[in-house]
Design an enzyme around this catalytic site. Structure first.
Site, short mmCIF file in Angstrom:
data_model
loop_
_atom_site.label_atom_id
_atom_site.label_comp_id
_atom_site.label_asym_id
_atom_site.label_seq_id
_atom_site.Cartn_x
_atom_site.Cartn_y
_atom_site.Cartn_z
N GLU A 92 0.98 -0.83 0.09
CA GLU A 92 0.16 0.24 -0.17
C GLU A 92 0.33 1.14 0.23
O GLU A 92 1.79 1.20 0.98
CB GLU A 92 -0.75 0.01 1.56
CG GLU A 92 -2.13 1.40 1.02
CD GLU A 92 -2.65 1.31 2.93
OE1 GLU A 92 -2.73 1.00 3.53
OE2 GLU A 92 -3.20 1.62 2.80
N LYS A 131 -9.95 1.90 -2.24
CA LYS A 131 -9.96 1.28 -0.76
C LYS A 131 -11.33 1.91 -0.77
O LYS A 131 -11.56 3.19 -0.30
CB LYS A 131 -9.61 1.66 0.28
CG LYS A 131 -9.14 1.75 1.62
CD LYS A 131 -7.89 2.41 2.24
CE LYS A 131 -7.85 1.49 3.60
NZ LYS A 131 -6.11 1.47 4.30
N CYS A 144 -6.13 -2.84 2.02
CA CYS A 144 -5.43 -2.59 3.77
C CYS A 144 -6.25 -2.36 4.97
O CYS A 144 -7.27 -4.24 5.06
CB CYS A 144 -4.41 -1.50 4.10
SG CYS A 144 -4.07 -1.70 6.69
#
Lengths: 298, 298
Positions: free
Chosen positions: A47, A120, A157
């Protein structure tokens, strides 16, 4: 059983980052080339690999780190993908418009084209991880990205803690689950708590492989990064990137404290054989899951 | 943090079963009493503890093993619960009506009252586990059962593979997750496969604890049981019952091959403190989970 195997060689690049963006990206690209030379067909980066994890503090100047897609990072990754005929999953601090920034995974196909990107969806916000300040939550669906090596269920994540997200990707046809991530320890936590955190992070992701009978690749950052604001002792990114098969079994695992390439062969054909034995998809009680789309049951 | 702890001592009874129902129940009750004497306030029994795992073959006569709720097993458990002032989670092959049978968990409160029951929602059907033949799928919601020791998120065996089920229970207010179960190895599988299966079973349940920040108790059967129809080599129930905290950390774990009581103290107060650090419930993307209530994305 006559089930065709579909083996691909995958790699991930676990690395340290500094404030020198150019160096960070140069390191990633050098390692992608090394991975390609060992035969990797798919390479995953961590990331926000071009930057330090700037979310430790809230600072308007950090928005200067953002770029468009396509933009410099995507274009560099594109040319490496094309040169080595490999698929690359990268991660970009994306400027979509003034005031709209995303934490975005980009997928470059083996001909260098942009196969797709994933913004995300679940955005954390904890001391040291001020992501709600920087990132607008993604407005994509949990749809896999089609590439020459298969349909990639790419998330980022914090998404990794949500079984819902992995399940949505699987129901939408993902052939593997992929998580670029940047997670680490608070240096003030004791060893027992650090162990619980690392284990729970590994287990929750293994469980997505198990529940969905899919291989999984998780690429995490390593190294200590100080808190630019000086408010905390910084973050010890815990490395330990790993690759699993479709029963959650660990196929390869990186060390905690060092930069490294991790490689493994995964067989996408095993999903078919495992799903014949572990018939979870047959028996889901879709009539009884209504509360999943609510905040809370009352 | 000023968070009140709410500690309770829990126990589970992992046992072998024979065709003698009376003996099976006598053993369970003896062990419940032993557990109560060590201070346990909540005792969990394994799935269908009064019987062999009769689902290895399909036989109309096996429906004779079923009973109503309340009925003999529930009543015996009720009197033990009342005598020792403990909460008991038992498991009954329930006859609800002619042609409607369920695989049902019963919860007896510490005053002997029937606090509630849960009819298994996800029903497996694999060679050696002909449950779709015997059990009508439950028509309850995933609602926890209120008792004097807390709200129990009781599910049964195959449910344990579904993150959706655990999440629904948590969203409906469960304070812990509880799985009576009966799972084992096919003696023909090799050791590597057996290890993958045992690990995946443990990991998927640990993941429910992690995703929902809840303690979890899983009580599994042990011992070899032959296949009455002689079609297979039977099942080696793998034991390994366990208890976790709200980060999925193993607090206690039973052996594979022996009957035993497993005990641990769990602190329901930790859910509050863990949820302040691991803020998963805050960030769920309920706007994007629609496919979860569909069979498949296309």
């Amino acid at each position: 059983m006559k089930i065709k195997s579909k083996k691909i060689k995958v790699a991930l690049v676990q690395q340290n980052c500094s404030e020198n963006q150019e160096n960070n990206l140069a390191k990633s690209i050098a390692e992608i080339k090394n991975a390609a030379q060992t035969g990797a067909q798919l390479v995953i980066l961590q990331e926000l690999h071009a930057n330090i994890y700037f979310c430790q503090s809230e600072n308007t100047e950090n928005f200067d780190l953002a770029e468009t897609i396509p933009g410099p990072v995507t274009e560099k990754l594109s040319s490496v993908a094309k040169e080595h005929k490999i698929v690359i999953v990268g991660s970009v601090f994306e400027k979509r418009a003034a005031g709209i920034y995303h934490n975005t995974a980009v997928v470059l196909d083996s001909d260098g084209s942009l196969a797709g990107c994933y913004r995300k969806m679940h955005i954390p916000d904890d001391p040291g991880y001020s992501e709600k300040y920087y990132f607008t939550p993604g407005d994509n669906e949990f749809k896999p990205i089609k590439t020459s090596v298969g349909k990639l269920g790419v998330m980022v994540c914090w998404d990794q803690w949500y079984p819902e997200a992995a399940r949505c990707m699987a129901l939408n046809g993902a052939e593997m689950l992929i998580y670029p991530t940047a997670i680490g320890w608070d240096p003030d936590d004791d060893d027992a708590e650090k162990t619980r955190q690392l284990n729970s992070w590994r287990i929750i992701q293994q469980s997505h492989a198990i529940a969905n009978n899919l291989p999984l690749i998780c690429c995490n950052r390593t190294g200590h990064e100080p808190d630019g604001s000086g408010q905390s002792k910084g973050i010890d990114f815990w490395g330990h990137s790993f690759i699993t098969g479709p029963q959650g079994e660990i196929l390869a695992q990186a060390a905690g404290k060092k930069a490294q390439i991790l490689t493994s062969e995964i067989d996408l054909g095993r999903t078919e054989s495992v799903r014949r034995i572990w018939t979870f998809f047959r028996d889901r009680r879709i009539d009884a899951y209504g509360v999943l789309t609510k905040r809370f049951g009352k």
